[in-house]
Design an enzyme around this catalytic site. Structure first.
Site, PDB file in Angstrom:
ATOM      1  N   SER A  99      -5.766   5.833  -3.996  1.00 35.64           N
ATOM      2  CA  SER A  99      -5.596   7.245  -4.330  1.00 35.64           C
ATOM      3  C   SER A  99      -5.051   7.413  -5.746  1.00 35.64           C
ATOM      4  CB  SER A  99      -4.627   7.903  -3.335  1.00 35.64           C
ATOM      5  OG  SER A  99      -4.289   9.210  -3.767  1.00 35.64           O
ATOM      6  N   ASP A 136      -0.018   5.096   1.008  1.00 34.34           N
ATOM      7  CA  ASP A 136      -0.129   6.050   2.119  1.00 34.34           C
ATOM      8  C   ASP A 136       0.046   5.345   3.460  1.00 34.34           C
ATOM      9  OD1 ASP A 136      -0.809   8.420   0.564  1.00 34.34           O
ATOM     10  OD2 ASP A 136      -2.693   7.394   0.145  1.00 34.34           O
ATOM     11  N   GLY A 144      -7.439   3.841   3.697  1.00 40.38           N
ATOM     12  CA  GLY A 144      -7.370   2.772   2.720  1.00 40.38           C
ATOM     13  C   GLY A 144      -8.515   2.750   1.721  1.00 40.38           C
ATOM     14  N   ASP A 151      -1.440  -0.743   6.127  1.00 36.60           N
ATOM     15  CA  ASP A 151      -1.627  -0.151   7.459  1.00 36.60           C
ATOM     16  C   ASP A 151      -3.090   0.089   7.782  1.00 36.60           C
ATOM     17  OD1 ASP A 151      -1.924   1.976   5.580  1.00 36.60           O
ATOM     18  OD2 ASP A 151      -1.469   3.435   7.157  1.00 36.60           O
ATOM     19  N   ASP A 172       0.867  -1.174   0.000  1.00 34.65           N
ATOM     20  CA  ASP A 172       0.000   0.000   0.000  1.00 34.65           C
ATOM     21  C   ASP A 172       0.908   1.230   0.000  1.00 34.65           C
ATOM     22  OD1 ASP A 172      -2.438   1.553   0.363  1.00 34.65           O
ATOM     23  OD2 ASP A 172      -1.737   1.869   2.413  1.00 34.65           O
ATOM     24  N   ARG A 231     -12.026   8.124  -1.886  1.00 35.88           N
ATOM     25  CA  ARG A 231     -12.592   9.314  -1.246  1.00 35.88           C
ATOM     26  C   ARG A 231     -14.102   9.181  -1.033  1.00 35.88           C
ATOM     27  NH1 ARG A 231      -9.724  11.680  -5.206  1.00 35.88           N
ATOM     28  NH2 ARG A 231     -11.574  12.550  -6.199  1.00 35.88           N
TER      29      ARG A 231
END
Length: 306
Positions: A195, A78, A126, A253, A76, A129
């Protein structure tokens, strides 16, 4: 590392219909390969990454035992590769707090401000938006229209983009150490993110060329991939590395992310507990992580972050 006694899926679900928008203007990133729709085998040879750059690096650390049997690793972005989760969380806080002031829930207890730690981890981390905006507002007892959800998501996007351009973003040193160790060992690596900023984030952090493939939010929208906790994003990433999920690892995360790794049948799901709260590691295990680390340098032999 924390290991589970018998973790299982949490049962939480996210609406996959809200994948990141902006299909016409998004750039499709593929580092060392050509992207293709999952299941399309007519030009599969072009999806195999060029690993000619993966040469022996005598300074790279050996891998810890947990990763020695995997044949590919999906990261992942971010909060795992880049220190950008806090920028996302700060932008969400402004957008949600403004919404709650303008549209206060009927229950006064539900009007409290957005918490950048707990609310972020529970509801938006995760996810795309639109999924994140809808999940948080629903948790506060709001039944927003599609227009309201889009409005909050657009506010967050504007704030995040401004903060990113002003502050930049860094890659975690422990993650860079692990990625270089994997490269030295000849293990292909992909980055995956809901994202559509993932490519820009990795490029700004100076680590884009360490990955063989990238599947971002723009690609997810183009291919019609379901959002986390569905495993579509990770399965597409590992497909581009020409390795099956049962021979690969996912590093995440977010609660929705580790659950996606478990649902996708990955050989190893690693949870990254940056928050290091009283129960954050245990929650990652409950949602599907096989092991939990606080820094990815723990997955290199020696285990000490550097």
């Amino acid at each position: 590392m924390r290991r589970p006694s018998n973790p299982g899926p949490s049962g939480d679900t996210a609406d996959p219909a809200g994948n990141t928008s902006g299909r016409s203007g998004d750039t499709a990133y593929a580092v060392g390969n050509t992207s293709g729709r999952s299941g399309n085998t007519s030009d599969r040879s072009r999806d195999v990454p060029d690993r000619s750059r993966d040469v022996a690096d005598p300074s790279a650390a050996p891998l810890a035992p947990a990763l020695r049997d995997v044949r590919a690793v999906v990261f992942d972005t971010d909060g795992v590769i880049t220190d950008s989760a806090k920028v996302h969380a700060a932008a969400w806080k402004v957008a949600f707090d403004d919404f709650l002031r303008a549209h206060p829930p009927a229950d006064p207890d539900q009007r409290r401000p957005f918490d950048v730690r707990d609310d972020y981890l529970r509801h938006v981390d995760g996810k795309s938006r639109l999924d994140g905006a809808a999940a948080f507002l629903a948790a506060r007892g709001v039944e927003p229209s599609d227009e309201m959800v889009r409005s909050v998501a657009e506010d967050k996007e504007r704030l995040f983009t401004a903060r990113l351009r002003e502050q930049g973003v860094d890659a975690y040193p422990g993650t860079v150490r692990l990625v270089k160790a994997l490269r030295a060992a000849g293990v292909p690596r992909a980055a995956a993110s809901a994202s559509r900023h993932a490519g820009e984030l990795l490029s700004r952090a100076g680590v884009l060329d360490l990955f063989d493939a990238l599947v971002d939010g723009g690609e997810a929208a183009r291919l019609g991939l379901a959002g986390k906790p569905e495993p579509d994003l990770f399965l597409e990433a590992v497909r581009r590395l020409d390795v099956t999920a049962d021979r690969a690892a996912v590093i995440e995360d977010a609660l929705a992310g580790v659950e996606a790794g478990r649902r996708g049948g990955f050989a190893l799901v690693v949870g990254v507990d940056r928050a290091a709260g009283a129960d954050t590691g245990a929650r990652l295990l409950r949602h599907g992580a096989d092991i939990v680390v606080r820094d990815l340098a723990e997955l290199c032999e020696g285990g000490e972050p550097k």
